[in-house]
Motif scaffolding. Structure first.
Motif, PDB file in Angstrom:
ATOM      1  N   VAL A 243       1.231  10.323   8.031  1.00  0.00           N
ATOM      2  CA  VAL A 243       1.554  11.246   9.104  1.00  0.00           C
ATOM      3  C   VAL A 243       3.067  12.142   9.664  1.00  0.00           C
ATOM      4  O   VAL A 243       3.604  12.745  10.120  1.00  0.00           O
ATOM      5  CB  VAL A 243       0.850  11.151   9.894  1.00  0.00           C
ATOM      6  CG1 VAL A 243       0.570  12.454  11.585  1.00  0.00           C
ATOM      7  CG2 VAL A 243      -0.905  11.360   9.496  1.00  0.00           C
ATOM      8  N   LEU A 244       3.843  10.928  10.381  1.00  0.00           N
ATOM      9  CA  LEU A 244       4.708  10.659  11.258  1.00  0.00           C
ATOM     10  C   LEU A 244       6.156  11.625  10.476  1.00  0.00           C
ATOM     11  O   LEU A 244       6.926  11.800  10.897  1.00  0.00           O
ATOM     12  CB  LEU A 244       4.961   9.182  11.708  1.00  0.00           C
ATOM     13  CG  LEU A 244       4.200   8.596  12.785  1.00  0.00           C
ATOM     14  CD1 LEU A 244       4.608   7.112  12.433  1.00  0.00           C
ATOM     15  CD2 LEU A 244       3.744   9.561  13.665  1.00  0.00           C
ATOM     16  N   THR A 245       6.585  10.993   9.012  1.00  0.00           N
ATOM     17  CA  THR A 245       6.873  11.592   8.638  1.00  0.00           C
ATOM     18  C   THR A 245       7.283  13.459   7.557  1.00  0.00           C
ATOM     19  O   THR A 245       7.804  13.653   7.211  1.00  0.00           O
ATOM     20  CB  THR A 245       7.534  10.958   7.042  1.00  0.00           C
ATOM     21  OG1 THR A 245       6.346  11.159   6.502  1.00  0.00           O
ATOM     22  CG2 THR A 245       7.812   9.574   7.878  1.00  0.00           C
ATOM     23  N   GLY A 246       5.669  13.552   7.381  1.00  0.00           N
ATOM     24  CA  GLY A 246       5.424  14.854   6.714  1.00  0.00           C
ATOM     25  C   GLY A 246       5.511  14.702   5.246  1.00  0.00           C
ATOM     26  O   GLY A 246       5.622  15.482   4.605  1.00  0.00           O
ATOM     27  N   VAL A 266      16.903   5.488   8.025  1.00  0.00           N
ATOM     28  CA  VAL A 266      16.428   7.228   7.294  1.00  0.00           C
ATOM     29  C   VAL A 266      15.763   6.931   6.213  1.00  0.00           C
ATOM     30  O   VAL A 266      16.461   5.040   6.097  1.00  0.00           O
ATOM     31  CB  VAL A 266      17.998   7.976   6.608  1.00  0.00           C
ATOM     32  CG1 VAL A 266      18.661   8.861   5.750  1.00  0.00           C
ATOM     33  CG2 VAL A 266      18.643   8.306   8.391  1.00  0.00           C
ATOM     34  N   TRP A 267      15.340   7.047   5.048  1.00  0.00           N
ATOM     35  CA  TRP A 267      14.383   7.304   4.549  1.00  0.00           C
ATOM     36  C   TRP A 267      15.145   7.899   2.706  1.00  0.00           C
ATOM     37  O   TRP A 267      14.491   9.176   3.879  1.00  0.00           O
ATOM     38  CB  TRP A 267      13.322   7.134   4.878  1.00  0.00           C
ATOM     39  CG  TRP A 267      12.038   7.057   3.196  1.00  0.00           C
ATOM     40  CD1 TRP A 267      12.366   6.561   2.460  1.00  0.00           C
ATOM     41  CD2 TRP A 267      11.136   7.985   3.649  1.00  0.00           C
ATOM     42  NE1 TRP A 267      11.157   6.783   1.623  1.00  0.00           N
ATOM     43  CE2 TRP A 267      10.734   7.593   1.393  1.00  0.00           C
ATOM     44  CE3 TRP A 267      10.029   8.903   3.646  1.00  0.00           C
ATOM     45  CZ2 TRP A 267       9.087   7.719   1.688  1.00  0.00           C
ATOM     46  CZ3 TRP A 267       8.620   9.393   3.315  1.00  0.00           C
ATOM     47  CH2 TRP A 267       8.633   8.962   2.200  1.00  0.00           C
ATOM     48  N   THR A 268      15.526   7.278   2.271  1.00  0.00           N
ATOM     49  CA  THR A 268      15.760   8.550   1.448  1.00  0.00           C
ATOM     50  C   THR A 268      14.801   8.387   0.280  1.00  0.00           C
ATOM     51  O   THR A 268      14.903   7.606  -0.161  1.00  0.00           O
ATOM     52  CB  THR A 268      17.180   8.130   0.377  1.00  0.00           C
ATOM     53  OG1 THR A 268      18.056   7.994   1.662  1.00  0.00           O
ATOM     54  CG2 THR A 268      18.358   8.556  -0.476  1.00  0.00           C
ATOM     55  N   LEU A 284      13.792   9.105  10.718  1.00  0.00           N
ATOM     56  CA  LEU A 284      13.263   8.136  11.332  1.00  0.00           C
ATOM     57  C   LEU A 284      13.163   8.555  12.479  1.00  0.00           C
ATOM     58  O   LEU A 284      13.520   7.953  13.284  1.00  0.00           O
ATOM     59  CB  LEU A 284      12.901   6.896  10.300  1.00  0.00           C
ATOM     60  CG  LEU A 284      12.814   6.412   8.904  1.00  0.00           C
ATOM     61  CD1 LEU A 284      12.897   5.370   8.246  1.00  0.00           C
ATOM     62  CD2 LEU A 284      11.283   7.135   8.563  1.00  0.00           C
ATOM     63  N   SER A 285      11.661   8.719  13.197  1.00  0.00           N
ATOM     64  CA  SER A 285      11.068   8.711  14.501  1.00  0.00           C
ATOM     65  C   SER A 285      11.276   7.146  14.763  1.00  0.00           C
ATOM     66  O   SER A 285      10.999   6.421  14.150  1.00  0.00           O
ATOM     67  CB  SER A 285      10.403   9.700  14.443  1.00  0.00           C
ATOM     68  OG  SER A 285       9.008   9.415  13.980  1.00  0.00           O
ATOM     69  N   THR A 286      10.777   6.801  16.678  1.00  0.00           N
ATOM     70  CA  THR A 286      10.526   5.922  16.349  1.00  0.00           C
ATOM     71  C   THR A 286       9.528   5.394  16.249  1.00  0.00           C
ATOM     72  O   THR A 286       8.644   3.929  15.992  1.00  0.00           O
ATOM     73  CB  THR A 286      10.541   6.006  18.437  1.00  0.00           C
ATOM     74  OG1 THR A 286      12.631   6.128  18.664  1.00  0.00           O
ATOM     75  CG2 THR A 286      10.328   4.638  18.890  1.00  0.00           C
ATOM     76  N   ALA A 287       8.545   5.948  16.192  1.00  0.00           N
ATOM     77  CA  ALA A 287       7.181   5.617  15.779  1.00  0.00           C
ATOM     78  C   ALA A 287       7.062   5.916  14.045  1.00  0.00           C
ATOM     79  O   ALA A 287       6.311   4.434  14.299  1.00  0.00           O
ATOM     80  CB  ALA A 287       6.383   6.937  16.410  1.00  0.00           C
ATOM     81  N   ALA A 288       8.158   6.038  14.106  1.00  0.00           N
ATOM     82  CA  ALA A 288       8.044   5.740  12.177  1.00  0.00           C
ATOM     83  C   ALA A 288       9.121   3.682  11.899  1.00  0.00           C
ATOM     84  O   ALA A 288       7.735   3.412  11.238  1.00  0.00           O
ATOM     85  CB  ALA A 288       8.689   6.944  11.436  1.00  0.00           C
ATOM     86  N   VAL A 383      13.751  17.101  16.149  1.00  0.00           N
ATOM     87  CA  VAL A 383      12.213  17.468  15.415  1.00  0.00           C
ATOM     88  C   VAL A 383      11.327  16.839  14.815  1.00  0.00           C
ATOM     89  O   VAL A 383      10.071  16.445  15.448  1.00  0.00           O
ATOM     90  CB  VAL A 383      12.438  18.436  13.982  1.00  0.00           C
ATOM     91  CG1 VAL A 383      10.756  18.670  13.780  1.00  0.00           C
ATOM     92  CG2 VAL A 383      13.043  19.350  15.130  1.00  0.00           C
ATOM     93  N   MET A 384      11.792  15.141  14.114  1.00  0.00           N
ATOM     94  CA  MET A 384      10.774  14.087  13.248  1.00  0.00           C
ATOM     95  C   MET A 384      10.819  12.699  14.994  1.00  0.00           C
ATOM     96  O   MET A 384       9.182  12.646  14.927  1.00  0.00           O
ATOM     97  CB  MET A 384      11.555  13.878  12.825  1.00  0.00           C
ATOM     98  CG  MET A 384      11.522  14.640  11.160  1.00  0.00           C
ATOM     99  SD  MET A 384      10.567  15.612  11.096  1.00  0.00           S
ATOM    100  CE  MET A 384       9.047  14.187  10.593  1.00  0.00           C
ATOM    101  N   GLU A 385      11.953  13.842  16.090  1.00  0.00           N
ATOM    102  CA  GLU A 385      11.391  12.744  16.682  1.00  0.00           C
ATOM    103  C   GLU A 385      10.703  12.970  17.756  1.00  0.00           C
ATOM    104  O   GLU A 385       9.166  12.400  18.240  1.00  0.00           O
ATOM    105  CB  GLU A 385      12.211  12.043  17.814  1.00  0.00           C
ATOM    106  CG  GLU A 385      12.113  11.571  19.180  1.00  0.00           C
ATOM    107  CD  GLU A 385      12.571   9.851  18.660  1.00  0.00           C
ATOM    108  OE1 GLU A 385      11.331   9.158  19.029  1.00  0.00           O
ATOM    109  OE2 GLU A 385      12.535   9.164  17.471  1.00  0.00           O
TER     110      GLU A 385
END
Length: 409
Positions: A243-246, A266-268, A284-288, A383-385
């Motif tokens: 959900v958090l990463t789309g 960052v997730w690659t 990657l957001s804080t939540a992720a 945006v992701m944050e």
């Protein structure tokens, strides 16, 4: 000119030395230095000299060779190239399945202009041309009509339109290749433009996979995440990270620790696991990052979200079952959260470029893509944050717009 008398005899054939020995009327026995013997019919058509193989000797006897040459001469006299005629006759026995398999084998080969398929791409082509196009596989290439194409597509068109569109496109490419090889003639019955677009099929929409999946309204996502966090285990964490990463289910469930740069946040995602077959970087957001912190406590191998078997991982089916049965969610599926995110972007003024790149969609037409080589990673980070903040129940303000371009799925 008087007809040339036959000069070869059945008795003498096995004793002839290397060279080309005339029987008359264009028929020759070609003897190689190795001793191999084969029949050749030589003729001229439209001021062009041609040679047609008629088979090996002694498998093809002298009388049989003369008969084959006689049939070929009749075609030449009528203005028909006997070599082309034989190719067309042979083509009538080639099935769609046989040619499709040969076509896929050629596409999968790496050349100086193309790269080899990744496993996901190969599997998609095979599924399209074996499972979905099963009706066509035993049919001769020259026997396939528009009606047959419609019988393949109609069961898929409204239920899974993106899949139907890909199946149609792949069938079209196979039939185009067959025509180029002179294995069929006439218009392509699987062509969309100027043909199927005029029949009773709705025009396929862009990014239909994401929009067609049952999705949770974006406003309901925070309550779902709160409920999800009360559950223990790997599946709840994997679903929250999705959900958090789309990201897509396969991308998340195949994620490995060495794909995560904890310092850069960052997730690659490697190209082999993306739909576009291109590397996709996810800020990657804080939540992720918080999900990854929890996942590290359960680390057992390379996979971030391991399965029950050691060294294995969760499966997309298992995640969907957990959401439906474990979380009691009937009106949405894991993939639908991509649509939830996209709707949230629209409602909060997120630029189209940023929203679509966050979903790993291709932006712009082919020309624009050739020059637009940045993935706007740092512009996507806020945006992701903001999305992460929304998902965990924090207040979210609008994000500054970024100029949009046309999006290509």
């Amino acid at each position: 000119m008087a007809r040339q008398e036959k000069r070869l005899s059945a008795v003498a054939l096995a004793k002839l030395g290397a060279g080309r020995h005339a029987d008359g009327d264009g028929l020759y026995l070609q003897v190689d230095p190795s001793g191999a013997r084969r029949w050749v019919y030589q003729f001229q058509l439209r001021n062009r000299a041609r040679a047609m193989g008629l088979g090996p000797f002694p498998e093809i006897r002298l009388a049989d060779a003369r008969e084959k040459a006689r049939d070929a001469r009749k075609l030449v006299k009528s203005g028909t190239d006997p070599i082309d005629a034989r190719r067309i006759e042979a083509a009538s026995s080639v099935t769609f399945g046989e040619f499709a398999d040969e076509f896929m084998a050629g596409l999968g080969q790496k050349t100086k202009d193309t790269r080899a398929w990744n496993p996901k791409h190969k599997k998609q082509w095979e599924e399209s041309l074996t499972k979905h196009a099963a009706l066509l596989r035993p049919m001769r290439l020259d026997a396939i009509t528009t009606e047959h194409i419609l019988r393949v597509l109609k069961p898929l068109w409204n239920r899974v339109p993106a899949t139907a569109s890909r199946v149609r496109g792949r069938i079209e490419r196979v039939l185009d290749a067959a025509r180029a090889r002179k294995l069929r003639s006439g218009d392509n019955p699987a062509a969309w433009r100027g043909h199927l677009e005029h029949l009773d099929l709705a025009k396929p929409s862009k990014n239909a996979d994401d929009r067609r999946q049952p999705a949770m309204p974006w406003a309901d996502v925070p309550a779902f995440i709160a409920k999800l966090r009360k559950r223990e285990g790997v599946a709840p964490m994997a679903l929250e990270f999705l959900v958090l990463t789309g990201a897509r289910s396969g991308e998340v469930l195949g994620a490995k620790w060495d794909e995560i740069d904890l310092d850069a946040k960052v997730w690659t995602v490697p190209a082999a696991r993306t739909k576009t077959a291109k590397v996709h970087r996810v800020p990657l957001s804080t939540a992720a990052m918080a999900v990854l912190d929890r996942a590290r406590q359960l680390r057992d191998g390379d996979f971030i979200f391991p399965g029950r078997r050691r060294g294995g991982r969760l499966t997309p089916t298992g995640l969907a079952i957990f959401m439906r049965q474990g979380m009691k969610i009937d009106g949405a599926v894991p993939h639908g959260f991509r649509s939830s995110f996209r709707d949230w972007c629209s409602e909060h003024g997120i630029a189209r470029d940023l929203a679509e790149l966050s979903l790993a969609h291709m932006v712009g037409n082919k020309t624009e893509q050739a020059y637009h080589r940045t993935d706007l990673l740092e512009q996507r980070r806020p945006v992701m944050e903001k999305w992460g903040q929304h998902c965990v129940g924090e207040t979210v303000d609008n994000v500054v717009l970024f100029q949009a371009r046309e999006v290509v799925s």
